[in-house]
Design an enzyme around this catalytic site. Structure first.
Site, PDB file in Angstrom:
ATOM      1  N   ILE A  60      -8.205   2.507  -3.660  1.00  0.00           N
ATOM      2  CA  ILE A  60      -8.863   2.035  -4.952  1.00  0.00           C
ATOM      3  C   ILE A  60     -10.298   1.514  -4.519  1.00  0.00           C
ATOM      4  CG2 ILE A  60      -8.634   0.028  -6.273  1.00  0.00           C
ATOM      5  CD1 ILE A  60      -6.329   1.871  -6.369  1.00  0.00           C
TER       6      ILE A  60
ATOM      7  N   TYR B 186      -2.003  -0.971  10.051  1.00  0.00           N
ATOM      8  CA  TYR B 186      -2.279  -1.093   8.593  1.00  0.00           C
ATOM      9  C   TYR B 186      -0.726  -0.760   8.103  1.00  0.00           C
ATOM     10  CZ  TYR B 186      -3.800  -1.157   3.814  1.00  0.00           C
ATOM     11  OH  TYR B 186      -3.929  -1.267   2.556  1.00  0.00           O
TER      12      TYR B 186
ATOM     13  N   SER C 111       0.879  -1.252   0.190  1.00  0.00           N
ATOM     14  CA  SER C 111      -0.098  -0.123   0.100  1.00  0.00           C
ATOM     15  C   SER C 111       0.813   1.253  -0.180  1.00  0.00           C
ATOM     16  CB  SER C 111      -0.923   0.024   1.097  1.00  0.00           C
ATOM     17  OG  SER C 111      -1.526   1.177   1.481  1.00  0.00           O
TER      18      SER C 111
ATOM     19  N   ALA D  84       1.953  -0.093   9.420  1.00  0.00           N
ATOM     20  CA  ALA D  84       3.211  -1.011   9.792  1.00  0.00           C
ATOM     21  C   ALA D  84       3.163  -2.246   9.103  1.00  0.00           C
ATOM     22  CB  ALA D  84       3.133  -1.039  11.334  1.00  0.00           C
ATOM     23  N   SER D  85       2.017  -2.809   9.057  1.00  0.00           N
ATOM     24  CA  SER D  85       1.922  -4.110   8.193  1.00  0.00           C
ATOM     25  C   SER D  85       2.575  -4.142   6.800  1.00  0.00           C
ATOM     26  CB  SER D  85       0.610  -4.746   8.592  1.00  0.00           C
ATOM     27  OG  SER D  85      -0.338  -4.258   7.705  1.00  0.00           O
ATOM     28  N   LYS D  86       1.972  -3.012   6.403  1.00  0.00           N
ATOM     29  CA  LYS D  86       2.364  -3.174   5.068  1.00  0.00           C
ATOM     30  C   LYS D  86       3.700  -2.658   4.665  1.00  0.00           C
ATOM     31  CE  LYS D  86      -1.733  -3.822   2.948  1.00  0.00           C
ATOM     32  NZ  LYS D  86      -1.799  -5.228   2.210  1.00  0.00           N
TER      33      LYS D  86
END
Length: 266
Positions: free
Chosen positions: A190, A157, A144, A159-161
């Site tokens: 999107i 979110y 992302s 950090a995970s990406k």
């Protein structure tokens, strides 16, 4: 353009809607055999009915990527149906909790990381031997814009990406000499069920329509998205499909941003 995907076999996770489903559609159109996976079998089967595929070229198996046993069962189902895979597109993920750091508890962090990071790890551990075995493989992670431009109210979110970018870059150095190329695609805003939910929440908070919420979000939160609209899943799927192909034979360790200019850096 012939992408050289005839006879290739792909597994796409997060495939019952949005970017994953659009990617399945394009891979099928390019001649690949595709296994689509997500957490709900009924949703998968419903999505599969919207696709045009010759008999034997499309399969749908549900799996919970937070469960090692479920992922192992998926591996067995895939092997029984199509044998080894050549291509793995990891698109499964959740948005996780919104809020500032002090408003998000440990459970919110853990759940987001368990799906968006460890879920990909589990799937790759199960299928890596397939991708390494034939001298030709493609692994694409969906990350992302948030990975490189974090937002203060979406930190789990983000950090995970960001972790996915790091994992992919490391993998790209380990396996390229074996013919396995590893890359990431980083979309921004999107038109998917995930962003629909975000916009419906904003619309409810402000007592406006979803379309008005989208425009407000673009103006206030994503000012560098110069096209002034949400992206379409097919626009991301086109880049993913390219990276899965023979045409991307010299692309390795790259992060392709599909973001309308959302990231304010070179």
């Amino acid at each position: 353009m012939d992408l050289g995907l005839q006879g290739r076999t792909a597994l796409v996770t997060g495939a019952d809607s949005g970017i994953g489903l659009a990617t399945v559609k394009l891979l099928l159109a390019e001649g690949a055999t595709v296994v689509m996976s997500d957490i709900d079998q009924q949703a998968l089967e419903a999505a599969a009915t919207t696709l045009d595929a010759q008999e034997g070229r499309l399969h749908a198996f549900a799996a919970d990527i937070t469960s090692t046993s479920s992922v192992k069962a998926l591996k067995e189902q895939v092997f029984d149906a199509v044998g080894e895979i050549d291509i793995l597109v990891q698109g499964a993920g959740i948005h996780g909790p919104d809020g500032l750091f002090h408003e998000i508890d440990e459970e919110g962090w853990q759940q987001t990381l368990d799906v968006n990071l460890m879920g990909h790890v589990r799937v790759l551990q199960a299928f890596l031997s397939d991708l390494r075995s034939g001298g030709w493989g493609r692994l694409v992670f969906v990350s992302s814009e948030d990975a490189v431009q974090p937002y203060d109210d979406e930190l789990p979110y983000c950090a995970s990406k960001a972790a996915i970018l790091s994992v992919a870059r490391g993998l790209s150095r380990t396996y390229a000499k074996e013919g396995l190329l590893v890359n990431t695609v980083s979309p921004a805003f999107i038109a998917t069920p995930m962003t629909d939910e975000m916009m419906d929440k904003l619309a409810k908070q402000r007592s406006i329509s979803r379309d008005e919420a989208i425009q407000a979000f673009l103006e206030e939160e994503r000012p560098f998205m110069e096209l002034g609209r949400r992206g379409e899943p097919e626009e991301v799927a086109a880049v993913i499909t390219f990276l899965c192909s023979d045409r991307a034979s010299f692309v390795n360790g790259a992060n392709y941003r599909v973001d309308s200019g959302a990231v304010a850096t070179i």
